[in-house]
Write a protein that holds these residues in place. Sequence first.
Motif, short mmCIF file in Angstrom:
data_model
loop_
_atom_site.label_atom_id
_atom_site.label_comp_id
_atom_site.label_asym_id
_atom_site.label_seq_id
_atom_site.Cartn_x
_atom_site.Cartn_y
_atom_site.Cartn_z
N VAL A 77 0.86 -1.18 0.00
CA VAL A 77 0.00 0.00 0.00
C VAL A 77 0.90 1.23 0.00
CG1 VAL A 77 -1.87 -1.19 1.22
CG2 VAL A 77 -0.18 0.06 2.52
N GLY A 81 -0.66 4.82 3.82
CA GLY A 81 -1.57 3.81 4.34
C GLY A 81 -1.07 3.17 5.63
N GLN A 122 5.64 -5.31 3.40
CA GLN A 122 5.00 -4.89 4.65
C GLN A 122 5.97 -4.86 5.82
OE1 GLN A 122 2.18 -8.02 3.98
NE2 GLN A 122 2.71 -9.00 5.91
N ILE A 142 -1.30 -6.65 6.40
CA ILE A 142 -2.23 -6.12 5.40
C ILE A 142 -3.48 -7.00 5.43
CG2 ILE A 142 -2.57 -5.46 2.98
CD1 ILE A 142 -0.22 -4.03 4.42
N GLY A 146 -6.93 -5.09 1.69
CA GLY A 146 -5.79 -4.35 1.15
C GLY A 146 -5.35 -3.20 2.01
N GLU A 147 -5.97 -3.02 3.16
CA GLU A 147 -5.62 -1.94 4.08
C GLU A 147 -4.73 -2.48 5.19
OE1 GLU A 147 -6.67 1.30 3.73
OE2 GLU A 147 -7.61 0.72 1.85
#
Length: 149
Positions: A77, A81, A122, A142, A146-147
Amino acid sequence: IGLLPDRGLGFVVLSNYRERDYFVDAVGFTLLDALLGLPPADWLATVQATLEREAAETRQRHAETLAALDRRRAPLVPLAGFAGRYVHPAAGEIAVRVDEDGSLHASLGPGREGGLKPLDAQRFELRWRGVRDGPRLAEFTIGADGEVA
């Protein structure tokens, strides 16, 4: 904190100066030796050597982790984010924000701040400013949407 219930003794070493954590530990061990009637020992050198060895081991583990992340990918992201407030079970609340230059910045209470450098999708390298224990690996999750979860 040292407790010797069989002898009816206890003590607490308090300090508002934690620049050198090994100093407070050495004072506690020295006091414990004195209360037990043991011969004096150089606890300052012993504790300092132990912490330096542990720091070297941490740096080695970190280097091994970075080597294992050779297939670097961009974060899943956008960096923005990852901004938000997170709770670590031991450390407490950690705030992550995007700095003016677009990089991520973490803070943990007053005086504990550092930068987050992306390693892969991530995972980030977290470097606390002014802390002697080297970089840390910060991993975000994540969610299915997708957040950042």
